[in-house]
Design a protein around this motif. Structure first.
Motif, PDB file in Angstrom:
ATOM      1  N   LEU B  54       0.931  -1.246  -0.051  1.00 39.78           N
ATOM      2  CA  LEU B  54       0.011   0.108   0.020  1.00 39.78           C
ATOM      3  C   LEU B  54       0.833   1.393   0.065  1.00 39.78           C
ATOM      4  CD1 LEU B  54      -2.714  -1.072   2.400  1.00 39.78           C
ATOM      5  CD2 LEU B  54      -3.005  -1.005  -0.044  1.00 39.78           C
ATOM      6  N   VAL B  55       1.902   1.380   0.645  1.00 35.96           N
ATOM      7  CA  VAL B  55       2.894   2.252   0.853  1.00 35.96           C
ATOM      8  C   VAL B  55       3.324   2.606  -0.704  1.00 35.96           C
ATOM      9  CG1 VAL B  55       5.213   3.497   1.695  1.00 35.96           C
ATOM     10  CG2 VAL B  55       3.483   2.298   3.268  1.00 35.96           C
ATOM     11  N   ASN B  56       3.807   1.596  -1.459  1.00 30.36           N
ATOM     12  CA  ASN B  56       4.559   1.766  -2.607  1.00 30.36           C
ATOM     13  C   ASN B  56       3.535   2.032  -3.623  1.00 30.36           C
ATOM     14  OD1 ASN B  56       7.292   1.063  -2.250  1.00 30.36           O
ATOM     15  ND2 ASN B  56       6.738  -0.958  -1.529  1.00 30.36           N
ATOM     16  N   ILE B  57       2.421   1.561  -3.715  1.00 35.13           N
ATOM     17  CA  ILE B  57       1.544   1.885  -4.584  1.00 35.13           C
ATOM     18  C   ILE B  57       1.211   3.431  -4.526  1.00 35.13           C
ATOM     19  CG2 ILE B  57       0.697  -0.234  -5.221  1.00 35.13           C
ATOM     20  CD1 ILE B  57      -2.102   0.405  -3.920  1.00 35.13           C
ATOM     21  N   SER B  58       1.067   3.777  -3.238  1.00 42.56           N
ATOM     22  CA  SER B  58       0.552   5.161  -2.948  1.00 42.56           C
ATOM     23  C   SER B  58       1.930   6.115  -3.482  1.00 42.56           C
ATOM     24  CB  SER B  58       0.043   5.634  -1.756  1.00 42.56           C
ATOM     25  OG  SER B  58       0.829   6.213  -0.934  1.00 42.56           O
ATOM     26  N   ASP B  59       3.295   5.533  -3.389  1.00 43.37           N
ATOM     27  CA  ASP B  59       4.398   6.545  -3.523  1.00 43.37           C
ATOM     28  C   ASP B  59       4.524   6.722  -5.013  1.00 43.37           C
ATOM     29  OD1 ASP B  59       4.774   7.024  -0.829  1.00 43.37           O
ATOM     30  OD2 ASP B  59       6.362   5.840  -0.790  1.00 43.37           O
ATOM     31  N   ASP B  60       4.494   5.570  -5.771  1.00 42.69           N
ATOM     32  CA  ASP B  60       5.176   5.675  -7.177  1.00 42.69           C
ATOM     33  C   ASP B  60       4.259   4.325  -7.753  1.00 42.69           C
ATOM     34  OD1 ASP B  60       6.143   5.721  -9.512  1.00 42.69           O
ATOM     35  OD2 ASP B  60       8.334   5.640  -8.987  1.00 42.69           O
ATOM     36  N   LEU B  61       3.229   4.232  -8.321  1.00 40.32           N
ATOM     37  CA  LEU B  61       2.448   3.183  -8.772  1.00 40.32           C
ATOM     38  C   LEU B  61       2.919   2.661  -9.913  1.00 40.32           C
ATOM     39  CD1 LEU B  61       0.072   1.433  -8.834  1.00 40.32           C
ATOM     40  CD2 LEU B  61      -1.584   3.295  -9.518  1.00 40.32           C
ATOM     41  N   ASP B  62       3.130   3.476 -10.649  1.00 41.19           N
ATOM     42  CA  ASP B  62       3.691   3.084 -12.358  1.00 41.19           C
ATOM     43  C   ASP B  62       4.861   2.181 -12.034  1.00 41.19           C
ATOM     44  OD1 ASP B  62       1.496   4.229 -13.675  1.00 41.19           O
ATOM     45  OD2 ASP B  62       2.582   6.105 -14.081  1.00 41.19           O
ATOM     46  N   ASN B  63       5.894   2.930 -11.517  1.00 39.38           N
ATOM     47  CA  ASN B  63       7.041   2.176 -11.300  1.00 39.38           C
ATOM     48  C   ASN B  63       7.061   0.679 -10.607  1.00 39.38           C
ATOM     49  OD1 ASN B  63       9.311   3.237 -12.743  1.00 39.38           O
ATOM     50  ND2 ASN B  63       9.659   4.796 -11.310  1.00 39.38           N
ATOM     51  N   TYR B  64       6.109   0.940  -9.447  1.00 39.34           N
ATOM     52  CA  TYR B  64       6.138  -0.298  -8.442  1.00 39.34           C
ATOM     53  C   TYR B  64       5.289  -1.502  -9.399  1.00 39.34           C
ATOM     54  CZ  TYR B  64       5.016  -3.069  -4.435  1.00 39.34           C
ATOM     55  OH  TYR B  64       5.047  -4.255  -3.664  1.00 39.34           O
ATOM     56  N   ALA B  65       4.289  -1.054  -9.969  1.00 41.77           N
ATOM     57  CA  ALA B  65       3.530  -1.867 -10.707  1.00 41.77           C
ATOM     58  C   ALA B  65       4.246  -2.676 -11.702  1.00 41.77           C
ATOM     59  CB  ALA B  65       2.372  -1.433 -11.421  1.00 41.77           C
ATOM     60  N   GLU B  66       4.970  -1.865 -12.501  1.00 41.31           N
ATOM     61  CA  GLU B  66       5.940  -2.403 -13.535  1.00 41.31           C
ATOM     62  C   GLU B  66       7.038  -3.433 -13.056  1.00 41.31           C
ATOM     63  OE1 GLU B  66       6.457  -2.959 -17.446  1.00 41.31           O
ATOM     64  OE2 GLU B  66       5.269  -1.055 -16.679  1.00 41.31           O
ATOM     65  N   GLN B  67       7.614  -3.253 -11.751  1.00 41.62           N
ATOM     66  CA  GLN B  67       8.584  -4.038 -11.164  1.00 41.62           C
ATOM     67  C   GLN B  67       7.950  -5.256 -10.494  1.00 41.62           C
ATOM     68  OE1 GLN B  67      11.205  -1.734  -8.607  1.00 41.62           O
ATOM     69  NE2 GLN B  67      11.576  -0.441 -10.182  1.00 41.62           N
ATOM     70  N   LYS B  68       6.960  -5.007  -9.646  1.00 41.16           N
ATOM     71  CA  LYS B  68       6.428  -6.149  -8.824  1.00 41.16           C
ATOM     72  C   LYS B  68       5.177  -6.864  -9.256  1.00 41.16           C
ATOM     73  CE  LYS B  68       9.295  -5.644  -5.538  1.00 41.16           C
ATOM     74  NZ  LYS B  68      10.439  -6.498  -5.260  1.00 41.16           N
ATOM     75  N   GLY B  69       4.249  -6.006 -10.189  1.00 46.39           N
ATOM     76  CA  GLY B  69       2.964  -6.479 -10.636  1.00 46.39           C
ATOM     77  C   GLY B  69       3.255  -7.470 -12.090  1.00 46.39           C
ATOM     78  N   ARG B  70       2.140  -8.485 -12.146  1.00 45.66           N
ATOM     79  CA  ARG B  70       1.898  -9.159 -13.297  1.00 45.66           C
ATOM     80  C   ARG B  70       0.918  -8.583 -14.102  1.00 45.66           C
ATOM     81  NH1 ARG B  70       3.178 -14.136 -10.060  1.00 45.66           N
ATOM     82  NH2 ARG B  70       4.940 -14.824 -10.814  1.00 45.66           N
ATOM     83  N   LYS B  71       0.941  -8.442 -15.633  1.00 47.40           N
ATOM     84  CA  LYS B  71      -0.237  -8.063 -16.069  1.00 47.40           C
ATOM     85  C   LYS B  71      -0.372  -9.389 -17.378  1.00 47.40           C
ATOM     86  CE  LYS B  71       1.970  -4.703 -19.015  1.00 47.40           C
ATOM     87  NZ  LYS B  71       1.838  -2.949 -19.471  1.00 47.40           N
ATOM     88  N   LEU B  72      -1.512  -9.200 -17.999  1.00 52.06           N
ATOM     89  CA  LEU B  72      -1.860  -9.896 -19.147  1.00 52.06           C
ATOM     90  C   LEU B  72      -1.509  -9.104 -20.388  1.00 52.06           C
ATOM     91  CD1 LEU B  72      -2.938 -12.769 -20.127  1.00 52.06           C
ATOM     92  CD2 LEU B  72      -5.112 -11.988 -19.657  1.00 52.06           C
ATOM     93  N   GLY B  73      -0.878  -9.486 -21.356  1.00 57.78           N
ATOM     94  CA  GLY B  73      -0.593  -8.738 -22.617  1.00 57.78           C
ATOM     95  C   GLY B  73      -0.508  -7.124 -22.592  1.00 57.78           C
ATOM     96  N   ILE B  74      -1.427  -6.386 -23.183  1.00 55.94           N
ATOM     97  CA  ILE B  74      -1.047  -4.961 -23.479  1.00 55.94           C
ATOM     98  C   ILE B  74      -2.296  -4.601 -22.511  1.00 55.94           C
ATOM     99  CG2 ILE B  74      -1.095  -2.868 -24.550  1.00 55.94           C
ATOM    100  CD1 ILE B  74       0.084  -4.922 -26.889  1.00 55.94           C
ATOM    101  N   SER B  75      -1.781  -4.014 -21.193  1.00 57.79           N
ATOM    102  CA  SER B  75      -2.919  -3.397 -20.557  1.00 57.79           C
ATOM    103  C   SER B  75      -2.252  -2.282 -19.219  1.00 57.79           C
ATOM    104  CB  SER B  75      -3.446  -4.750 -19.508  1.00 57.79           C
ATOM    105  OG  SER B  75      -4.102  -4.426 -18.535  1.00 57.79           O
ATOM    106  N   ASP B  76      -3.501  -1.507 -18.937  1.00 53.26           N
ATOM    107  CA  ASP B  76      -2.973  -0.891 -17.741  1.00 53.26           C
ATOM    108  C   ASP B  76      -3.302  -1.611 -16.317  1.00 53.26           C
ATOM    109  OD1 ASP B  76      -2.455   1.438 -19.390  1.00 53.26           O
ATOM    110  OD2 ASP B  76      -4.508   1.823 -19.517  1.00 53.26           O
ATOM    111  N   GLU B  77      -3.654  -2.737 -16.442  1.00 57.65           N
ATOM    112  CA  GLU B  77      -4.134  -3.499 -15.120  1.00 57.65           C
ATOM    113  C   GLU B  77      -2.867  -4.246 -14.749  1.00 57.65           C
ATOM    114  OE1 GLU B  77      -8.976  -3.842 -14.946  1.00 57.65           O
ATOM    115  OE2 GLU B  77      -7.547  -5.574 -15.800  1.00 57.65           O
TER     116      GLU B  77
END
Lengths: 315, 194
Positions: B54-77
């Motif tokens: 929660l701290v990381n997504i509120s600080d820098d969502l884009d970078n954090y999501a790109e590094q730690k999240g998984r996504k399917l194909g071309i998506s903002d989710e």
């Protein structure tokens, strides 16, 4: 003697260089074929034109072929474009099963095929398949549908072409949500083939036996417009909510005018450009493509319509 | 004689039930695939500390999501698996709200348990392995059904404001439309700290 040898090598080298430049000139730019299921629907026109436009931007000749929703016509196109020496195919299939043999023929002729919007039932023949994430889009649309109907009411579902996987991925996504709310009752589920006129006829017929419906969920925007016309003719356009899928211009306008409740925005432009760019990379030597690349679909409602342009363009 | 041999060798007779069995073997069974995952894989599934998330997504969502999240194909989710200890602060029709250590809130979904958060957050399945995307999507449907049938009911029955618990679950964040009221978690494991 040594001078004569150098002279001969130089002459030969120049001759080869000359030959090569003649071959390049005779060959001209490489060619991409854009084969589209039907150009009788504005959404697919945007898909085809966007693919051709991006291919041209990348330096290719591009020709659009219309399969007229006919797999045999599509097979003719494939035969012709293989014979004509095209280098890649940007392909919107007519049928997930019936189109497999056409793509297989292209592969046998060493011609890479990149499917757009509709998938085919094979992982072996197309180089890659770029499709909308229909399922997830309809999950989100289903959640919105449930909330707008306050979890109860009667509705009709108009399906697209029954041979198209998109039809079922959309329907499955929608039902994966809506079926968990027991007070939502589906009174009819019929195919209208993604066609506006047919949707109007089907809904008129359904309303004969079910005059008290609250909503219509349509597998594409053309059917949503047809359903809306049927409701206008019956004087029920204000009491029955219509939901579509595509983000076509007429439905976006209708959402803005509070006539249609919501749609799911898929971007033919982005899909087509991605396919053309993948084909370009293939022709430049790349081989490790993901077999499937889904594109996110977003729900467009009367509340957020201002954030979106038609066909996924920026507003 | 030769004709007889040729005919014998050109015909292969198999029992119908054998043919039916071979065809069924090729049909993907999403129910058993999802059930195996929920029974055997979720305890050891790697998860991000929920407060850090929660701290990381509120600080820098884009970078954090790109590094730690998984996504399917071309998506903002982006999808994540998170875990943490928390205390129940509210029980509503669609959510149970919990307060994590560090005063951050999460909403555990108890009604709208839909979407691909579990499948895509865990990375349990690869779309490239599925000829028909419907099979791939059926995995999400069955995972959510298991959560709805086996995880949510005992949780809702026992939950009271003030209860302390451990939760592991799946979250989806749209990087263009971050949640304002705390992310929604699809619960995989909930254990009350008695």
């Amino acid at each position: 003697m040594r001078k004569r040898a150098v002279y001969l090598v130089t002459i030969l080298a120049l001759s080869f260089a000359g030959c090569n430049s003649r071959i390049d000139k005779a060959q001209g730019p490489k060619k991409m074929a854009v084969v589209i299921s039907t150009l009788n629907n504005p959404w697919f026109v945007v898909l085809g034109e966007s693919a051709a436009e991006r291919a041209r931007e990348l330096g290719y000749e591009a020709t659009i072929f219309d399969s007229q929703n006919n797999t045999s016509k599509e097979a003719e196109h494939f035969e012709n474009l293989i014979a004509a020496g095209f280098d890649a195919i940007l392909f919107n299939p007519t049928d997930s099963e019936g189109s497999v043999s056409n793509v297989k023929r292209a592969k046998q002729a060493n011609l890479p095929t990149f499917c757009m919007d509709r998938e085919i039932n094979s992982l072996e023949v197309a180089t890659s398949q770029i499709t909308s994430d229909n399922f997830s889009g309809c999950v989100a649309l289903g959640e919105y549908f449930v909330r707008k109907l306050n979890k109860k009411g009667k509705y009709v579902e108009l399906l697209g072409l029954v041979g198209d996987n998109n039809t079922w991925n959309r329907s499955k996504g929608f039902h994966s949500v809506v079926d968990h709310f027991p007070e939502l009752e589906m009174v009819a589920q019929q195919s209208a083939d993604f066609d506006r006129s047919k949707a109007m006829e089907v809904l008129e017929s359904v309303m004969q036996s079910n005059p008290d419906i609250d909503a219509v969920f349509c597998g594409n925007d053309a059917m949503a417009m047809g359903a809306y016309q049927a409701l206008v003719a019956a004087g029920k356009e204000d009491s029955v909510m219509v939901f579509g899928f595509d983000g076509a211009k007429d439905v976006m306008d209708a959402i803005q005018d509070k006539k249609i409740r919501a749609t799911a925005m898929q971007s033919p432009n982005q899909m087509a450009r991605t396919a053309a760019e993948m084909a370009d990379k293939f022709l430049k030597g790349k081989r490790d493509f993901s077999k499937k690349t889904p594109l996110q679909v977003k729900v467009v409602t009367q509340e957020n319509i201002d954030e979106f342009g038609a066909y996924g363009s920026d507003n | 004689m030769i004709l007889g041999l040729a005919l014998y060798n050109s015909v292969n007779i198999e029992p119908l039930d054998q043919i039916k069995k071979s065809k069924n073997d090729l049909i993907f069974n999403a129910v058993s695939y999802a059930s195996d995952f929920m029974s055997n894989k979720i305890e050891t599934l790697p998860a991000i500390n929920a407060s850090d998330f929660l701290v990381n997504i509120s600080d820098d969502l884009d970078n954090y999501a790109e590094q730690k999240g998984r996504k399917l194909g071309i998506s903002d989710e982006y999808h994540f698996i998170i875990e943490g200890n928390a205390t129940i602060t509210a029980i509503e029709e669609e959510y149970v709200t919990v307060m994590l250590e560090g005063d951050k809130e999460l909403r555990i979904a108890t009604d709208f348990v839909f979407g691909n958060a579990i499948r895509d957050g865990s990375g349990m399945a690869n779309i490239d392995d599925y000829q028909n995307t419907m099979d791939f999507n059926s995995i999400s449907v069955e995972l959510n059904n298991i959560v709805r049938e086996t995880v949510v009911p005992p949780f809702k029955k026992k939950a009271k404001i003030g209860d302390a618990l451990y939760v592991k679950g799946a979250v989806t964040i749209d990087s263009t439309d971050p949640p304002l009221n705390g992310p929604k978690v699809i619960p995989l494991i909930i254990k009350f700290n008695d």
